[in-house]
Write a protein that holds these residues in place. Structure first.
Motif, short mmCIF file in Angstrom:
data_model
loop_
_atom_site.label_atom_id
_atom_site.label_comp_id
_atom_site.label_asym_id
_atom_site.label_seq_id
_atom_site.Cartn_x
_atom_site.Cartn_y
_atom_site.Cartn_z
N HIS A 45 5.55 6.79 -0.21
CA HIS A 45 4.45 7.20 -1.27
C HIS A 45 3.25 6.04 -1.28
CE1 HIS A 45 3.13 9.85 -4.77
NE2 HIS A 45 2.83 8.67 -5.32
N PRO A 46 2.25 6.41 -1.69
CA PRO A 46 1.00 5.38 -1.64
C PRO A 46 1.25 4.63 -3.06
CG PRO A 46 0.19 7.48 -2.13
CD PRO A 46 1.40 7.83 -1.46
N ARG A 47 0.64 3.32 -2.80
CA ARG A 47 0.77 2.37 -4.08
C ARG A 47 -0.77 1.94 -4.18
NH1 ARG A 47 6.04 2.56 -6.26
NH2 ARG A 47 5.56 0.72 -7.45
N GLY A 48 -1.11 1.62 -5.27
CA GLY A 48 -2.20 1.00 -5.63
C GLY A 48 -3.52 1.53 -5.07
N GLY B 282 3.64 -4.73 7.19
CA GLY B 282 3.25 -5.92 6.11
C GLY B 282 2.52 -5.47 4.80
N HIS B 283 2.40 -4.23 4.64
CA HIS B 283 2.07 -3.79 3.50
C HIS B 283 3.01 -2.37 2.90
CE1 HIS B 283 -1.88 -5.61 3.73
NE2 HIS B 283 -2.07 -5.22 5.05
N THR B 284 4.26 -2.48 3.24
CA THR B 284 4.97 -1.55 2.81
C THR B 284 6.31 -2.00 2.12
OG1 THR B 284 4.63 0.04 4.65
CG2 THR B 284 6.60 0.25 3.58
N MET B 285 6.54 -1.61 0.85
CA MET B 285 7.77 -1.89 0.21
C MET B 285 8.84 -1.09 0.51
SD MET B 285 6.51 -2.25 -3.68
CE MET B 285 7.93 -2.48 -4.45
N VAL B 286 10.22 -1.52 0.68
CA VAL B 286 11.25 -0.77 1.06
C VAL B 286 12.34 -0.50 0.06
CG1 VAL B 286 12.81 -0.33 2.92
CG2 VAL B 286 10.65 -1.23 3.65
N ILE B 287 12.71 0.73 -0.27
CA ILE B 287 13.95 0.62 -1.05
C ILE B 287 15.03 1.33 -0.14
CG2 ILE B 287 14.90 1.64 -3.00
CD1 ILE B 287 12.60 1.46 -4.44
N ALA C 262 8.58 12.95 -8.72
CA ALA C 262 9.11 11.86 -9.49
C ALA C 262 8.71 10.50 -9.15
CB ALA C 262 10.81 11.79 -9.48
N MET C 263 8.32 10.51 -7.80
CA MET C 263 7.57 9.16 -7.25
C MET C 263 6.05 9.13 -7.52
SD MET C 263 8.94 9.02 -3.26
CE MET C 263 8.20 7.47 -3.01
N ARG D 254 0.82 -1.13 0.05
CA ARG D 254 -0.04 -0.04 0.08
C ARG D 254 0.87 1.21 -0.21
NH1 ARG D 254 -5.41 -0.69 0.81
NH2 ARG D 254 -5.90 -2.98 1.53
N ARG D 255 2.21 1.11 0.01
CA ARG D 255 2.98 2.21 0.18
C ARG D 255 4.44 1.91 0.04
NH1 ARG D 255 1.15 0.89 4.93
NH2 ARG D 255 -0.54 1.98 4.67
N LEU D 256 5.18 2.83 -0.53
CA LEU D 256 6.24 2.62 -0.70
C LEU D 256 7.25 3.57 0.22
CD1 LEU D 256 9.21 1.58 -2.51
CD2 LEU D 256 8.50 3.55 -4.04
N ARG D 257 8.45 2.94 0.72
CA ARG D 257 9.25 3.83 1.65
C ARG D 257 10.53 3.87 1.06
NH1 ARG D 257 8.98 2.67 7.87
NH2 ARG D 257 6.72 3.67 7.57
N LEU D 258 11.26 5.17 0.93
CA LEU D 258 12.57 5.21 0.65
C LEU D 258 13.32 5.47 1.73
CD1 LEU D 258 12.28 7.37 -2.77
CD2 LEU D 258 12.22 5.03 -2.42
#
Length: 420
Positions: free
Chosen positions: A91-94, A206-211, A400-401, A76-80
């Motif tokens: 940033h939110p996703r989907g 559990g709902h976060t992508m991490v870069i 950009a995100m 549900r979100r992308l964290r840098l």
């Protein structure tokens, strides 16, 4: 040499090829569809893959939404962050970004099995043949004559005559090689990737992508993929860019090669070292793509998926674009049933320019450049990102995100279906 007449011959039983077979069936064009693949067995290999809402919509319209959701996780979100875990941006996703469909993260092997099962259910068990590699093809007035070689019996070539030939055979496509001879080796950007899937609790909420980190010199991408598994990607710049002829997606990697780059990373709630050590297997491959083409086909032959537009895996786009290729291709073939050449050219006209733009953007992502800037300015970490990036740089980063995730929310939500 025997000769069998088929309808549409698809070379490659990956995401693009299987999605095309399912789309043709859904459009009432499944009779005579054959899928061939050079592998003896179609095994559920690979690691995690992200499907953008655009692709999830298409698989849902193919009747696979519930099956897909059952084997996926929904970020549900992308964290840098930097390599120390200090937050740079989020940033939110989907669906959290406003799409009607979610973004889903799934093990590539699970997606492959889901698509294979659906093809065999709907088109019959004989629709897919393995161990057959394309050797060459030649144009006929009303189709294509394709020579295939059985890898178990290389002395016995087989000829099929097809109305249409679709090359969905990946980075080292034999169909593309005949269409564009002399193209040369894939282009490596100098980054080595190690990937794995580890059975572990989902990181953070559990709902976060991490870069985390940057390409100066290493970064990590982590996200859950369902079924209690976490996908990780370790990316390290090890060389200058250049051509690379032996890019292999199934090469086994060694923990001793990748772990030293991450052993001292300390990110709260995310133990990169343990994810690497606990993985049952590691895959190693270079981050490669190819220069874009001006055309994908001729007469009754065309390309789709990685065979048409292999792109760097930095924007969660490769698999999604392959699915979109299959759907748009089928729509145009269905609307030119009596003139498939026109349908193939219409498909290329619709897809080639926008996909080439995505591939070009993957080579130069503004987000990556700003993460490099953070690493340069604050190698030992920071307390506030505002102390590292200027206000204009932060605005550019967030813009950009957004451009790479949800600039087309309304377009997708209100757009017409590619279903026939």
């Amino acid at each position: 040499m025997g000769s069998e007449q088929v309808g549409t011959l698809i070379v490659g039983a990956g995401i693009a090829g299987l999605s095309a077979a399912l789309s043709l069936h859904a459009a009432g064009m499944g009779e005579g569809v054959r899928v061939v693949d050079g592998s003896r067995r179609l095994l559920p290999l690979g690691a995690g893959i992200n499907l953008q809402p655009h692709a999830v919509r298409e698989l849902t319209e193919l009747g696979l939404g519930e099956r897909l959701a059952a084997v996926s996780a929904e970020p549900r979100r992308l964290r840098l962050t930097d390599r120390h875990g200090n937050p740079v941006a989020e940033h939110p996703r989907g669906r959290d970004a406003g799409y009607r469909w979610p973004q889903l993260s799934v093990h590539r092997g699970a997606l492959q099995e889901l698509l294979l099962e659906a093809v065999r259910e709907r088109l019959g068990p004989g629709a897919i043949r393995t161990g057959l590699a394309l050797e060459s093809y030649r144009h006929l007035d009303d189709g294509v004559a394709v020579t295939l070689r059985d890898r178990a019996n290389s002395d016995a070539p087989e000829e099929l005559r097809a109305s249409v030939l679709l090359g969905a055979d990946g980075l080292h496509s034999a169909v593309r090689r005949q269409l564009h001879p002399g193209e040369g080796a894939p282009r490596w950007n100098g980054i080595r990737m190690w990937r794995g899937v580890t059975r572990a609790p989902a990181p953070l909420d559990g709902h976060t992508m991490v870069i985390a980190g940057s390409y100066r010199p290493a970064r990590a991408v982590v996200y859950p993929v369902g079924d209690g598994q976490v996908n990780w990607v370790a990316e390290v710049r090890v060389s200058e860019p250049g051509p690379l002829s032996d890019a292999d997606w199934s090469r086994a990697g060694r923990l001793s090669d990748v772990l030293p780059h991450y052993e001292d990373w300390r990110i709260q709630g995310l133990d990169i070292g343990r994810l690497l050590r606990d993985a049952p297997g590691i895959l190693e491959y270079p981050m490669v793509d190819r220069d874009p083409l001006d055309s994908w086909g001729e007469h009754r032959v065309t390309l789709l998926g990685d065979a048409a537009h292999p792109m760097l895996p930095v924007g969660s786009n490769g698999g999604s674009q392959a699915i979109l290729d299959a759907r748009v291709l089928t729509w145009h073939l269905a609307h030119h049933r009596d003139h498939p050449e026109e349908g193939l050219r219409a498909y290329e006209h619709a897809r080639l320019k926008p996909v080439n733009a995505i591939a070009a953007a993957c080579r130069d992502m503004p987000v990556d450049r700003l993460l490099d800037t953070v690493a340069d300015r604050a190698p030992d970490g920071f307390a506030r990102i505002e102390d590292v990036l200027t206000a204009d740089e932060l605005t550019g980063l967030r813009g950009a995100m957004r451009r790479t995730t949800d600039m087309d929310v309304e377009t997708l939500n209100s757009g017409p279906s590619w279903s026939v």
